[in-house]
Design a protein around this motif. Structure first.
Motif, PDB file in Angstrom:
ATOM      1  N   ALA A 176      47.305 -60.415  62.209  1.00  0.00           N
ATOM      2  CA  ALA A 176      47.246 -61.556  63.118  1.00  0.00           C
ATOM      3  C   ALA A 176      45.854 -62.180  63.117  1.00  0.00           C
ATOM      4  N   LEU A 177      44.821 -61.346  63.084  1.00  0.00           N
ATOM      5  CA  LEU A 177      43.455 -61.862  63.048  1.00  0.00           C
ATOM      6  C   LEU A 177      43.158 -62.561  61.732  1.00  0.00           C
ATOM      7  N   ASP A 178      43.584 -61.970  60.628  1.00  0.00           N
ATOM      8  CA  ASP A 178      43.341 -62.595  59.327  1.00  0.00           C
ATOM      9  C   ASP A 178      44.032 -63.952  59.228  1.00  0.00           C
ATOM     10  N   SER A 179      45.207 -64.046  59.825  1.00  0.00           N
ATOM     11  CA  SER A 179      45.934 -65.314  59.792  1.00  0.00           C
ATOM     12  C   SER A 179      45.238 -66.379  60.632  1.00  0.00           C
ATOM     13  N   ALA A 180      44.752 -65.985  61.802  1.00  0.00           N
ATOM     14  CA  ALA A 180      44.110 -66.955  62.699  1.00  0.00           C
ATOM     15  C   ALA A 180      42.695 -67.292  62.253  1.00  0.00           C
ATOM     16  N   PHE A 181      41.983 -66.291  61.736  1.00  0.00           N
ATOM     17  CA  PHE A 181      40.556 -66.474  61.403  1.00  0.00           C
ATOM     18  C   PHE A 181      40.273 -65.912  60.011  1.00  0.00           C
ATOM     19  N   PRO A 182      40.615 -66.662  58.974  1.00  0.00           N
ATOM     20  CA  PRO A 182      40.434 -66.155  57.610  1.00  0.00           C
ATOM     21  C   PRO A 182      38.992 -65.786  57.287  1.00  0.00           C
ATOM     22  N   ARG A 183      38.036 -66.439  57.937  1.00  0.00           N
ATOM     23  CA  ARG A 183      36.619 -66.150  57.674  1.00  0.00           C
ATOM     24  C   ARG A 183      36.021 -65.188  58.698  1.00  0.00           C
ATOM     25  N   GLY A 184      36.855 -64.625  59.537  1.00  0.00           N
ATOM     26  CA  GLY A 184      36.372 -63.654  60.504  1.00  0.00           C
ATOM     27  C   GLY A 184      36.276 -64.221  61.902  1.00  0.00           C
ATOM     28  N   THR A 224      58.205 -52.518  61.756  1.00  0.00           N
ATOM     29  CA  THR A 224      57.892 -51.710  60.584  1.00  0.00           C
ATOM     30  C   THR A 224      56.397 -51.636  60.311  1.00  0.00           C
ATOM     31  N   THR A 225      55.607 -52.481  60.948  1.00  0.00           N
ATOM     32  CA  THR A 225      54.164 -52.501  60.739  1.00  0.00           C
ATOM     33  C   THR A 225      53.477 -51.795  61.898  1.00  0.00           C
ATOM     34  N   SER A 226      52.479 -50.951  61.605  1.00  0.00           N
ATOM     35  CA  SER A 226      51.770 -50.261  62.670  1.00  0.00           C
ATOM     36  C   SER A 226      51.034 -51.271  63.541  1.00  0.00           C
ATOM     37  N   PRO A 227      50.827 -50.958  64.835  1.00  0.00           N
ATOM     38  CA  PRO A 227      50.133 -51.894  65.713  1.00  0.00           C
ATOM     39  C   PRO A 227      48.750 -52.300  65.209  1.00  0.00           C
ATOM     40  N   ALA A 228      48.000 -51.364  64.645  1.00  0.00           N
ATOM     41  CA  ALA A 228      46.666 -51.712  64.149  1.00  0.00           C
ATOM     42  C   ALA A 228      46.768 -52.645  62.945  1.00  0.00           C
ATOM     43  N   ALA A 229      47.699 -52.371  62.047  1.00  0.00           N
ATOM     44  CA  ALA A 229      47.883 -53.251  60.891  1.00  0.00           C
ATOM     45  C   ALA A 229      48.360 -54.630  61.338  1.00  0.00           C
ATOM     46  N   ALA A 230      49.232 -54.670  62.335  1.00  0.00           N
ATOM     47  CA  ALA A 230      49.706 -55.955  62.850  1.00  0.00           C
ATOM     48  C   ALA A 230      48.562 -56.754  63.455  1.00  0.00           C
ATOM     49  N   ALA A 231      47.652 -56.060  64.124  1.00  0.00           N
ATOM     50  CA  ALA A 231      46.492 -56.743  64.703  1.00  0.00           C
ATOM     51  C   ALA A 231      45.597 -57.312  63.611  1.00  0.00           C
TER      52      ALA A 231
END
Length: 511
Positions: free
Chosen positions: A14-22, A4-11
């Motif tokens: 996933a990045l925000d979860s792994a690297f909250p500070r970027g 249900t989530t677009s590939p770009a939004a999913a990316a």
């Protein structure tokens, strides 16, 4: 099944979860933002931008290397049994995060989740395998004339720089770091600027599992800054590189000018040879998996299909039918079998080589149109190439000798065993190949005769960390797996000890 989530939004998620500070480089156990050129990441599935980060610049690259030098000294002085125990903990941590790593890899590269789950599990296996070797690196005692006790030790190079490609960033990061770490080196991995995220996350997990600061660093960024720093700095003991022939040669030249040895795993144009006496259904399944899994973005892809003439037409039809049934779609959909082309330059290269193959006489059997699962969805703006089979690809066709690195298979017929072997050896590559036959003598003869670092009989594309892997010719030099790879990442030191304090004077040396 669809997500249900677009590939770009999913990316982005996933990045925000792994690297909250970027996203940034991983240095001394911390993710560090760069101060250089801004780099934008785009979704291969839709073409949308989903994140950006900064190249570290030369100052940032220098900081990564300085950290690795400090880490190398600490790691080499660590007891081998302790190193082994830490690497086992790293393997355990990766195993516990296989799901997370797979989602991050799929979301940021476009590789299907069914592939990235398997690859993440393989990375855990790599660390577990080499953990078992860390405390077994032994030298030899050597009898020599006179009153001497002479022995050898295997010592690490210090800092190993591993430059990895965009097609399998997580897998190749593990492939090129587990063995050097087991041998007592610090590792700096430089992933492709197109796909850096999973490598940074791998280093985070390894550090949290017990690797000391500086022992596993990641230098995210461009080849002109980070890559140049790693291949030309005397603080680097050895460079390993996975990628194209052209880039590999430039890396080897730069490293040689700095006196740094290299291990190169380069491209391939592997022949998949099918004889009339083969199990044709099994061989057709193997031919499809050999080139279309990973959307053909694999150095060992069986992109040349050579079929004995008496079964050629029938076999090509079987392969085409299977290729047409492959499921393209959202990379995070567990049912997706073929994903998009990961980078824009590679998409252009693949489509160009398909046209060249047609111009040179190839006949398109399948792959002219994308399925509705792509064209009728937001994925239509992504970098998609349908699994493509061209028949009649002769030795003069540009598809015969140019690595496509996409889901493109060129087929042709042969008559004799000798002809098949000559055709298989007709390129400068020598990475892999396969033969399908019911004749065991023929199978072994062909396997011996085809010049390739890896060769399969009645199978394709199985590799394991315990087995040597590498190529001949334009496919590179050195090996990147198996027990022997530990020789690549250690140097031999000879030690002489006199067994009598007094006696004959020291011998003169003319060397």
């Amino acid at each position: 099944m669809s997500t249900t989530t677009s590939p770009a939004a999913a990316a982005r998620q996933a990045l925000d979860s792994a690297f909250p500070r970027g996203l940034g480089a991983f240095v001394d156990g911390t993710v560090v933002a760069g101060g250089g050129e801004r780099i934008t990441l785009t979704s291969a599935a839709t073409g949308e931008d989903f994140a950006d980060f900064n190249d570290p610049g030369r100052e940032g690259a220098d900081a990564v290397l300085a950290s690795a030098v400090r880490g190398a000294a600490k790691w080499a002085a660590t007891d081998a049994f302790e190193r082994a125990a830490i690497l086992r903990e790293v393997a355990r941590a990766i195993s516990e995060h296989v799901g997370e790593l797979a989602v991050l890899e799929s979301a940021t590269t476009g590789k299907p989740l069914r592939d990235t789950r398997a690859e993440a599990a393989k990375v855990a296996e790599m660390f577990g395998y080499y953990a078992g070797w860390a405390d077994k690196l032994m030298g030899r005692t050597i009898p020599v004339p006179g009153n001497w006790h002479t022995y050898t030790e295997r010592v690490p190079w210090g800092v190993v720089a591993a430059i990895t490609p965009w097609n399998a960033p997580l897998f190749t990061a593990g492939w090129n770091s587990a063995a050097p770490l087991a041998a007592g080196n610090a590792v700096v991995v430089k992933p492709s600027e197109f796909t850096p995220a999973s490598t940074v996350r791998l280093a985070q997990l390894a550090h949290r599992a017990g690797l000391p600061e500086g022992v596993f660093n990641v230098a995210v960024g461009l080849g002109g800054t980070v890559g140049a720093a790693l291949t030309g700095d005397p603080r680097v003991g050895k460079v390993s590189f996975i990628g194209s022939v052209a880039t590999g040669r430039r890396v080897a030249v730069a490293a040689a000018q700095a006196g740094i040895p290299t291990v190169l795993e380069l491209g391939g144009k592997s022949a998949n040879i099918v004889f009339a006496d083969a199990d044709l259904d099994r061989a057709a399944d193997g031919a499809v998996a050999a080139v279309f899994s990973g959307a053909g973005q694999s150095c060992v892809a069986g992109s040349r299909l050579l079929v004995q003439r008496s079964v050629h037409a029938e076999f090509v039809e079987r392969v085409a039918e299977r290729a047409a049934r492959l499921r393209l779609g959202d990379p995070l959909d567990p049912d997706t079998e073929v994903g998009p082309i990961i980078t824009a330059p590679q998409f252009a290269a693949v489509t160009s080589l398909i046209e060249a193959g047609l111009q040179d006489g190839g006949r398109r059997v399948t792959g002219a149109e994308l399925p509705a699962a792509v064209t009728g969805t937001p994925l239509a703006t992504g970098r998609w190439v349908a699994p493509t089979l061209l028949d009649g690809v002769t030795a003069a066709n540009r598809l015969e000798t140019n690595e496509v690195f996409g889901p493109v298979l060129g087929a042709d017929a042969f008559d004799t065993e000798a002809e098949a072997i000559d055709r298989a050896n007709g390129t400068n590559f020598g990475l892999a190949g396969a033969v399908w036959t019911g004749d065991v003598s023929r199978a072994h003869h062909v396997a011996r005769s085809v010049r390739a670092g890896t060769f399969w009989i009645n199978s394709y594309k199985t590799i394991h960390v315990a087995v040597p892997f590498g190529g001949f010719g334009d496919s590179g030099h050195g090996r990147s797996s198996g027990p022997g790879v530990l020789d690549e990442y250690t140097q031999t030191k000879a030690v002489w000890v006199p067994t009598r304090a007094a006696g004959a004077p020291f011998p003169s040396l003319s060397y």
